[in-house]
Design a protein around this motif. Structure first.
Motif, PDB file in Angstrom:
ATOM      1  N   THR A 282       0.874  -1.187   0.000  1.00 52.22           N
ATOM      2  CA  THR A 282       0.000   0.000   0.000  1.00 52.22           C
ATOM      3  C   THR A 282       0.904   1.228   0.000  1.00 52.22           C
ATOM      4  O   THR A 282       1.823   1.322   0.822  1.00 52.22           O
ATOM      5  CB  THR A 282      -0.905   0.013   1.258  1.00 52.22           C
ATOM      6  N   LEU A 283       0.663   2.132  -0.940  1.00 56.02           N
ATOM      7  CA  LEU A 283       1.528   3.306  -1.077  1.00 56.02           C
ATOM      8  C   LEU A 283       0.859   4.528  -0.450  1.00 56.02           C
ATOM      9  O   LEU A 283      -0.353   4.716  -0.575  1.00 56.02           O
ATOM     10  CB  LEU A 283       1.840   3.569  -2.549  1.00 56.02           C
ATOM     11  N   HIS A 284       1.689   5.365   0.190  1.00 50.78           N
ATOM     12  CA  HIS A 284       1.127   6.479   0.949  1.00 50.78           C
ATOM     13  C   HIS A 284       1.516   7.842   0.404  1.00 50.78           C
ATOM     14  O   HIS A 284       1.076   8.853   0.943  1.00 50.78           O
ATOM     15  CB  HIS A 284       1.547   6.354   2.417  1.00 50.78           C
ATOM     16  N   SER A 285       2.372   7.880  -0.626  1.00 49.56           N
ATOM     17  CA  SER A 285       2.778   9.182  -1.166  1.00 49.56           C
ATOM     18  C   SER A 285       3.112   9.051  -2.649  1.00 49.56           C
ATOM     19  O   SER A 285       3.359   7.946  -3.153  1.00 49.56           O
ATOM     20  CB  SER A 285       4.004   9.709  -0.416  1.00 49.56           C
ATOM     21  N   VAL A 286       3.125  10.198  -3.321  1.00 49.32           N
ATOM     22  CA  VAL A 286       3.505  10.208  -4.745  1.00 49.32           C
ATOM     23  C   VAL A 286       4.940   9.719  -4.896  1.00 49.32           C
ATOM     24  O   VAL A 286       5.259   8.978  -5.824  1.00 49.32           O
ATOM     25  CB  VAL A 286       3.358  11.643  -5.314  1.00 49.32           C
ATOM     26  N   GLU A 287       5.795  10.106  -3.965  1.00 51.20           N
ATOM     27  CA  GLU A 287       7.191   9.673  -4.044  1.00 51.20           C
ATOM     28  C   GLU A 287       7.278   8.138  -3.980  1.00 51.20           C
ATOM     29  O   GLU A 287       8.040   7.524  -4.733  1.00 51.20           O
ATOM     30  CB  GLU A 287       8.001  10.319  -2.902  1.00 51.20           C
ATOM     31  N   GLU A 288       6.467   7.519  -3.131  1.00 53.46           N
ATOM     32  CA  GLU A 288       6.482   6.044  -3.076  1.00 53.46           C
ATOM     33  C   GLU A 288       6.017   5.456  -4.409  1.00 53.46           C
ATOM     34  O   GLU A 288       6.561   4.448  -4.871  1.00 53.46           O
ATOM     35  CB  GLU A 288       5.577   5.547  -1.937  1.00 53.46           C
ATOM     36  N   MET A 289       5.015   6.087  -5.023  1.00 51.31           N
ATOM     37  CA  MET A 289       4.541   5.571  -6.317  1.00 51.31           C
ATOM     38  C   MET A 289       5.622   5.756  -7.387  1.00 51.31           C
ATOM     39  O   MET A 289       5.873   4.846  -8.194  1.00 51.31           O
ATOM     40  CB  MET A 289       3.244   6.277  -6.737  1.00 51.31           C
ATOM     41  N   ALA A 290       6.278   6.919  -7.393  1.00 55.74           N
ATOM     42  CA  ALA A 290       7.323   7.161  -8.397  1.00 55.74           C
ATOM     43  C   ALA A 290       8.437   6.126  -8.247  1.00 55.74           C
ATOM     44  O   ALA A 290       8.916   5.549  -9.231  1.00 55.74           O
ATOM     45  CB  ALA A 290       7.875   8.577  -8.245  1.00 55.74           C
ATOM     46  N   ARG A 291       8.818   5.852  -7.006  1.00 52.08           N
ATOM     47  CA  ARG A 291       9.890   4.847  -6.795  1.00 52.08           C
ATOM     48  C   ARG A 291       9.421   3.442  -7.166  1.00 52.08           C
ATOM     49  O   ARG A 291      10.204   2.639  -7.666  1.00 52.08           O
ATOM     50  CB  ARG A 291      10.349   4.887  -5.338  1.00 52.08           C
ATOM     51  N   ALA A 292       8.155   3.153  -6.918  1.00 54.26           N
ATOM     52  CA  ALA A 292       7.628   1.821  -7.284  1.00 54.26           C
ATOM     53  C   ALA A 292       7.720   1.628  -8.804  1.00 54.26           C
ATOM     54  O   ALA A 292       8.029   0.534  -9.289  1.00 54.26           O
ATOM     55  CB  ALA A 292       6.184   1.672  -6.806  1.00 54.26           C
ATOM     56  N   ILE A 293       7.462   2.690  -9.549  1.00 57.45           N
ATOM     57  CA  ILE A 293       7.561   2.597 -11.018  1.00 57.45           C
ATOM     58  C   ILE A 293       9.035   2.472 -11.424  1.00 57.45           C
ATOM     59  O   ILE A 293       9.394   1.616 -12.234  1.00 57.45           O
ATOM     60  CB  ILE A 293       6.884   3.820 -11.688  1.00 57.45           C
ATOM     61  N   GLU A 294       9.886   3.289 -10.847  1.00 59.25           N
ATOM     62  CA  GLU A 294      11.319   3.250 -11.202  1.00 59.25           C
ATOM     63  C   GLU A 294      11.944   1.895 -10.852  1.00 59.25           C
ATOM     64  O   GLU A 294      12.776   1.370 -11.590  1.00 59.25           O
ATOM     65  CB  GLU A 294      12.065   4.362 -10.456  1.00 59.25           C
ATOM     66  N   ASP A 295      11.534   1.329  -9.709  1.00 61.66           N
ATOM     67  CA  ASP A 295      12.157   0.083  -9.232  1.00 61.66           C
ATOM     68  C   ASP A 295      11.481  -1.173  -9.777  1.00 61.66           C
ATOM     69  O   ASP A 295      11.807  -2.286  -9.343  1.00 61.66           O
ATOM     70  CB  ASP A 295      12.122   0.041  -7.691  1.00 61.66           C
TER      71      ASP A 295
END
Ligand code: MRU
Length: 355
Positions: free
Chosen positions: A33-46
């Protein structure tokens, strides 16, 4: 992906977007479960989530999260939070044009809503639009899948590369969507899944989701295609795409182009399955498609174990471009585009925007 599947690629909850962590498959089915845009951006990058349409859906949910979490009390403040999210998500992965398509769609939804919105209504409008992006993706893939059924002969041995399945979309898949629709239409098929070095989308992800659906699949290393084609063991090559240029050149996972060359040599049809959101009429040809270069360690290491000598670096372009002349057809939700692609793709896109 069957309608009664007990897993999903991504969805929205009031706690935030939930993603199946694709880095851990097939060993572990873990949802984050993601809680911030930064977490989503990293999930896409990683590569927690990957595959062009799934990246688009993830970006839409990331923007929805920014809107939902915005503490601004006026519309301008919510707009600023949404804009910041769009800018961060736009620099995650450069090749899959669906990412930019989704960001633009969310931005234009915001622009349309702003004149009459309150801060709260704008937040809700953005969340609703993101949910529509996901719902429409599944409908598009099902339509695309049905449009491709007739290119799949009874008993076909279908070679695919990377993962263009339910895991690469909100559901059903593109290339694997055609396979699923063919199976639903009564075709017996066997999928030959290229392992797809270095992230192993084929052996880890394609094999996993097809096995879950009971569709016969065998894994190949990326170097086996030529041998099998020369023995008459492959009837069809079917892949997805990250970006289709206006002239029909196709960017897809590194290793796709050599398959197209081999398919031509052996007289085997080479089809691409992609929604029209993957077609980028503003990119004239494959040479203009930005090719993502990823970290050397993704090639020199496997699950933390060093494969190449210490001190030696890898060159890691993540995509290649298949020239349009090697593509038998591009299966979209509006039918199959055939050469000359500059005309057929433009006509399908015009039809879609008129509807
Ligand atoms: O690096 P990835 O795993 O995001 O690359 C994915 C692919 O190349 C897929 O074939 C493509 O995105 C089509 S997915 C329907």
């Amino acid at each position: 992906m069957r309608d009664d599947a007990d897993w999903f690629t991504l969805l929205w909850t009031e706690d935030g977007p939930v993603l199946l962590d694709q880095r851990l498959l097939p060993g572990e089915e873990t949802y984050l479960t993601l809680h911030s845009v930064e977490e989503m951006a990293r999930a896409i990058e990683d590569l927690v989530i990957r595959g062009a349409p799934a990246i688009a859906c993830a970006a839409a949910l990331g923007i929805a999260l920014a809107a939902r979490r915005s503490e601004a009390t006026d519309v301008a403040g919510v707009v600023a939070d949404i804009e910041r999210a769009c800018e961060r998500l736009a620099v995650t992965r450069p090749t899959a044009v669906n990412l930019f398509w989704a960001i633009e769609r969310m931005r234009s939804c915001m622009r349309r809503a702003v004149p009459t919105a309150t801060a709260e209504s704008l937040r809700q409008t953005i969340v609703d639009e993101a949910l529509r992006v996901l719902e429409e993706d599944v409908v598009t893939n099902r339509t695309l899948g049905r449009a491709g059924v007739d290119i799949v002969p009874q008993g076909a041995r279908i070679l695919t590369h990377c993962n263009a399945g339910a895991l690469a979309t909100a559901g059903h898949g593109t290339a694997l969507g055609v396979v699923r629709s063919a199976v639903e239409a009564g075709r017996a098929v066997r999928v030959l899944a290229d392992e797809t070095r270095p992230f192993l989308q084929g052996s880890r992800l394609t094999a996993w989701e097809l096995a879950r659906d009971g569709i016969p699949v065998s894994v190949l290393t990326d170097s086996m295609a030529g041998h099998l084609m020369s023995r008459g063991e492959v009837d069809l090559v079917l892949v997805g795409a990250d970006r289709v240029a206006a002239n029909g050149d196709v960017a897809n996972k590194i290793g796709t182009y050599p398959l197209a060359v081999l398919a031509r040599e052996h007289g085997i049809p080479f089809y691409v399955a992609a929604p029209l959101s993957t077609v980028d009429l503003s990119t004239p040809d494959g040479a203009a498609i930005p090719i993502e270069e990823r970290r050397s360690e993704e090639v020199t290491e496997l699950a933390g174990t060093r494969l190449a000598p210490l001190g030696v670096e890898a060159w890691h372009p993540a995509f290649d471009v298949t020239p349009a002349r090697l593509v038998t057809g591009i299966i979209t939700e509006r039918g199959i585009a055939r050469a000359p692609y500059a005309e057929s793709l433009a006509a399908l896109c015009a039809e879609a925007s008129a509807s």
